[in-house]
Design a protein around this motif. Structure first.
Motif, PDB file in Angstrom:
ATOM      1  N   LEU A 105       0.828  -1.210   0.000  1.00  0.00           N
ATOM      2  CA  LEU A 105       0.000   0.000   0.000  1.00  0.00           C
ATOM      3  C   LEU A 105       0.860   1.256   0.000  1.00  0.00           C
ATOM      4  O   LEU A 105       0.545   2.241  -0.685  1.00  0.00           O
ATOM      5  N   LEU A 113       0.174  10.568  -5.364  1.00  0.00           N
ATOM      6  CA  LEU A 113      -1.231  10.267  -5.587  1.00  0.00           C
ATOM      7  C   LEU A 113      -2.113  11.348  -4.980  1.00  0.00           C
ATOM      8  O   LEU A 113      -1.861  11.845  -3.900  1.00  0.00           O
ATOM      9  N   PHE A 118      -6.122  11.283   2.680  1.00  0.00           N
ATOM     10  CA  PHE A 118      -7.359  10.568   2.980  1.00  0.00           C
ATOM     11  C   PHE A 118      -7.109   9.065   3.089  1.00  0.00           C
ATOM     12  O   PHE A 118      -7.499   8.418   4.057  1.00  0.00           O
ATOM     13  N   TYR A 119      -6.443   8.500   2.082  1.00  0.00           N
ATOM     14  CA  TYR A 119      -6.195   7.056   2.096  1.00  0.00           C
ATOM     15  C   TYR A 119      -5.333   6.662   3.297  1.00  0.00           C
ATOM     16  O   TYR A 119      -5.579   5.666   3.963  1.00  0.00           O
ATOM     17  N   ALA A 122      -7.445   6.539   6.317  1.00  0.00           N
ATOM     18  CA  ALA A 122      -8.390   5.419   6.298  1.00  0.00           C
ATOM     19  C   ALA A 122      -7.678   4.106   6.618  1.00  0.00           C
ATOM     20  O   ALA A 122      -8.199   3.278   7.368  1.00  0.00           O
ATOM     21  N   PHE A 123      -6.478   3.927   6.076  1.00  0.00           N
ATOM     22  CA  PHE A 123      -5.762   2.678   6.317  1.00  0.00           C
ATOM     23  C   PHE A 123      -5.094   2.659   7.689  1.00  0.00           C
ATOM     24  O   PHE A 123      -4.818   1.605   8.235  1.00  0.00           O
ATOM     25  N   PRO A 126      -7.501   1.615  11.539  1.00  0.00           N
ATOM     26  CA  PRO A 126      -7.577   0.318  12.226  1.00  0.00           C
ATOM     27  C   PRO A 126      -6.412   0.068  13.196  1.00  0.00           C
ATOM     28  O   PRO A 126      -6.595  -0.612  14.210  1.00  0.00           O
ATOM     29  N   TRP A 177      -4.987  -6.641   9.658  1.00  0.00           N
ATOM     30  CA  TRP A 177      -5.893  -5.490   9.521  1.00  0.00           C
ATOM     31  C   TRP A 177      -5.238  -4.210  10.040  1.00  0.00           C
ATOM     32  O   TRP A 177      -5.549  -3.116   9.589  1.00  0.00           O
TER      33      TRP A 177
ATOM     34  N   LYS B  10      -7.168   2.877 -10.272  1.00  0.00           N
ATOM     35  CA  LYS B  10      -6.373   2.820  -9.044  1.00  0.00           C
ATOM     36  C   LYS B  10      -7.151   3.401  -7.861  1.00  0.00           C
ATOM     37  O   LYS B  10      -7.208   2.804  -6.794  1.00  0.00           O
ATOM     38  N   HIS B  11      -7.780   4.555  -8.118  1.00  0.00           N
ATOM     39  CA  HIS B  11      -8.560   5.170  -7.050  1.00  0.00           C
ATOM     40  C   HIS B  11      -9.744   4.289  -6.662  1.00  0.00           C
ATOM     41  O   HIS B  11     -10.045   4.146  -5.474  1.00  0.00           O
ATOM     42  N   LEU B  14      -8.463   1.530  -4.501  1.00  0.00           N
ATOM     43  CA  LEU B  14      -8.089   2.006  -3.165  1.00  0.00           C
ATOM     44  C   LEU B  14      -9.310   2.305  -2.308  1.00  0.00           C
ATOM     45  O   LEU B  14      -9.351   1.971  -1.128  1.00  0.00           O
ATOM     46  N   ILE B  15     -10.320   2.923  -2.932  1.00  0.00           N
ATOM     47  CA  ILE B  15     -11.537   3.246  -2.178  1.00  0.00           C
ATOM     48  C   ILE B  15     -12.243   1.955  -1.755  1.00  0.00           C
ATOM     49  O   ILE B  15     -12.695   1.821  -0.622  1.00  0.00           O
ATOM     50  N   LEU B  17     -10.835  -0.922  -1.221  1.00  0.00           N
ATOM     51  CA  LEU B  17     -10.050  -1.536  -0.149  1.00  0.00           C
ATOM     52  C   LEU B  17     -10.302  -0.821   1.183  1.00  0.00           C
ATOM     53  O   LEU B  17     -10.492  -1.469   2.224  1.00  0.00           O
ATOM     54  N   ALA B  18     -10.312   0.508   1.137  1.00  0.00           N
ATOM     55  CA  ALA B  18     -10.558   1.278   2.364  1.00  0.00           C
ATOM     56  C   ALA B  18     -11.938   0.936   2.926  1.00  0.00           C
ATOM     57  O   ALA B  18     -12.107   0.783   4.136  1.00  0.00           O
ATOM     58  N   MET B  21     -11.828  -2.447   4.557  1.00  0.00           N
ATOM     59  CA  MET B  21     -11.120  -2.347   5.834  1.00  0.00           C
ATOM     60  C   MET B  21     -12.006  -1.756   6.930  1.00  0.00           C
ATOM     61  O   MET B  21     -11.989  -2.198   8.065  1.00  0.00           O
ATOM     62  N   LEU B  22     -12.730  -0.704   6.558  1.00  0.00           N
ATOM     63  CA  LEU B  22     -13.506   0.002   7.579  1.00  0.00           C
ATOM     64  C   LEU B  22     -14.918  -0.548   7.734  1.00  0.00           C
ATOM     65  O   LEU B  22     -15.652  -0.163   8.629  1.00  0.00           O
ATOM     66  N   TYR B  23     -15.287  -1.474   6.815  1.00  0.00           N
ATOM     67  CA  TYR B  23     -16.653  -1.991   6.825  1.00  0.00           C
ATOM     68  C   TYR B  23     -17.093  -2.557   8.183  1.00  0.00           C
ATOM     69  O   TYR B  23     -18.179  -2.202   8.667  1.00  0.00           O
TER      70      TYR B  23
END
Lengths: 306, 276
Positions: A105, A113, A118-119, A122-123, A126, A177, B10-11, B14-15, B17-18, B21-23
């Protein structure tokens, strides 16, 4: 950059030289709390637990010296052997997966990017939540018989946590995670690599793969090493998730019996403090051993620029 | 055009995947606002009505209202923050600015303790604190913080102070300032970012810490949020998942807020020192 780098630099003897006038008095004043902490809370207890490891002690009667009894008892303690196995599987499987996700990642996010912040957030989130009891509660539900995972997959009956073959897997997933923290460290490391290296390589006709292998990998290797050492140490100490998910038992069938959980059961469930101290020392030796092997192996794959 | 497509793909990846992850966390929040039994039937995130019954049930499900445990955690966290700020900054000043006998060795020891597993020291520590009659008080969790035992923060602050220009202290020295005044009047105000990072990490780690609080706080009256939540799990059967989820969300909320407010410091903190 990191605490580890600092230690390695000191070991190689290239740390700053000391000279000039000493301020021993002022230093003693500023360090007084730290010295007290070292004596009472860290170094002192380490020494004390070493000694307690050779005693039989239940907190009520005074400790009785029993020689190597605790250590020979370990040899025949099959639950301990089982706990060691569970912990090793957890460390050896979850850490590489977690670091691979983090590195992958980080590489994707690195190249200028849009929306990086934001990404990254978000990652990373967790990692902050992952060690909490609340997330362990959530895990217990989603991998349970009627849990979210089975609802999504349309499976009925068996839960993932109540099945000894998959219970440890759910904890491995939980550790993977939390790849956000090492990912942020990788991102910071990638940013340190000067862009001109890539530009020069591109001018010389190097493709992206060659650039990755010849520039990114060697220059990032100290960071990979740092993350590896840190996450291995972390993983060995995992406790909360296994404790909450298994209700403190390490079950089903001891399949989530982490070493720390077993230590807790002996020390604070049975108040078998002598044996627990010996167990704690064995854990220290194992972690130190893994760390030493990591340091030794580093010479074959970690590149230092100095 | 293909470049644009590749970027969009790509975006999208990534979205996605995010979101995956957060689901689970989002789903927990949504489920806590649904009628209790729907947790086992609805994997989606659509909320048709806002039910706060789970929160009302969960709040009063244990011996004391959940607010009691939140207050306990808040007191503990506050005390730990003050302890770390005072003791770690003092130690950091010495390591970063003072020359003293055996400095290299002490510094190496300090760095070594960052990686020390707590399990190795917990048994003798417990014995010591139980002799002092500190079990079921916050003291075993707070006093070590006043003794700079969170070496991670000492190191973080050392790194920060090293980056401050030495000319400032030297000028103050020439004006006759002692170390105490240089520390309080010059260094501390300049190291606010490092102090902020310390506050946020201490907040989140103490709030989440389970092992220490589980061991030292066994009286339900003294329970903090993690220990209370865990006793909730053990005490209830699966029918009350709704209220358990609700209290889990309540317990995560402060961490989430700290994350929102302090992201910048968190990211910088782990990037420079490799915390979690």
């Amino acid at each position: 950059m990191s605490a580890l780098g600092e230690l390695q630099r000191m070991r190689r003897g290239s740390g700053g030289t000391l000279g000039g006038k000493k301020d021993n008095k002022a230093a003693a004043a500023f360090l007084a709390p730290w010295f007290a902490g070292l004596l009472l809370v860290t170094a002192g207890p380490i020494a004390a637990s070493f000694i307690l490891g050779f005693t039989d002690y239940n907190l009520i009667q005074p400790p009785v010296f029993n020689g190597l009894d605790n250590w020979t008892r370990m040899l025949g303690d099959t639950r301990l052997h089982h706990a060691l196995g569970v912990t090793l599987v957890y460390v050896v499987v979850s850490v590489p997966l977690q670091l691979a996700a983090a590195l992958g990642l980080a590489l994707v996010l690195d190249r200028g990017l849009r929306g990086l912040a934001f990404y990254r957030s978000a990652f990373y989130l967790p990692s902050l939540l992952g060690s909490s009891v609340a997330i362990a509660v959530l895990w217990r539900q989603i991998f349970g018989a009627d849990g979210l995972v089975n609802q999504v997959l349309g499976i009925e009956g068996q839960g993932w946590i109540s099945n000894p073959d998959t219970a440890l897997g759910t904890l491995i997933v939980l550790n993977v995670w939390t790849f956000g923290a090492p990912m942020v460290i990788f991102l910071a490391g990638l940013r340190q690599i000067p862009a001109m290296y890539y530009e020069a390589a591109a001018t010389d006709g190097a493709g992206r793969w060659t650039q990755f292998r010849r520039i990114t990998i060697p220059l990032l290797s100290p960071i990979v090493f740092f993350n590896l050492v840190l996450q291995v140490i972390h993983a060995f100490q995992s406790f909360t998730q296994a404790f909450v998910v298994s209700g403190g038992s390490g079950g089903p069938s001891d399949s989530t019996l982490f070493y720390t959980l077993y230590l807790y059961q002996r020390g604070f469930g049975n108040f078998d403090m002598g044996y627990a101290s010996a167990l704690a020392w064995l854990l220290l030796v194992i972690i130190a051993g893994f760390t030493a092997v990591n340091f030794w192996a580093a010479r074959f794959w970690v590149t230092y620029d100095d | 055009m293909t470049d644009l497509l590749r970027k969009a793909a790509k975006h999208a990846a990534l979205i996605l995947l995010a979101l995956i992850m957060l689901y689970p966390v989002l789903w927990m929040v949504v489920s806590s606002l649904r009628p209790g039994n729907e947790i086992f039937r609805r994997p989606g995130l659509v909320l048709d009505s806002l039910q706060t019954q789970n929160y009302a049930d969960g709040w009063t499900a244990l011996a004391a209202p959940f607010g009691h445990y939140l207050a306990n955690s808040a007191i503990l966290v506050l005390a730990c923050i003050i302890g770390n700020l005072v003791s770690c900054s003092m130690a950091a000043y010495a390591f970063a600015r003072l020359e003293f006998t055996g400095k290299k060795l002490w510094f190496a020891i300090m760095l070594g303790t960052i990686m020390l597993p707590i399990h190795v020291i917990i048994v003798p520590q417990y014995i010591l604190f139980s002799q002092l009659d500190w079990i079921n008080t916050f003291l075993p969790l707070v006093v070590p913080k006043f003794l700079a035992t969170d070496a991670f923060f000492v190191f973080l602050m050392v790194q920060f102070i090293r980056g401050l220009p030495r000319e400032l202290d030297e000028a103050a020295r020439i004006d006759g300032c002692g170390h105490a005044r240089i520390f309080v009047q010059i260094i501390l105000p300049l190291m606010l970012p490092a102090l902020a990072t310390t506050v946020i990490f201490t907040f989140i780690w103490t709030w989440n810490d389970f092992f220490g609080q589980l061991i030292y706080l066994t009286d339900p009256e003294m329970y903090t949020v993690p220990v209370a939540l865990r006793s909730f799990v053990d005490a209830t059967v699966s029918t009350s998942w709704g209220s358990m989820f609700a209290m889990s969300v309540v317990s995560l909320l402060p961490v989430f807020l700290a994350f929102l407010v302090g992201q910048r410091y968190l990211i910088r903190g782990i990037a420079t020192t490799g915390g979690k």
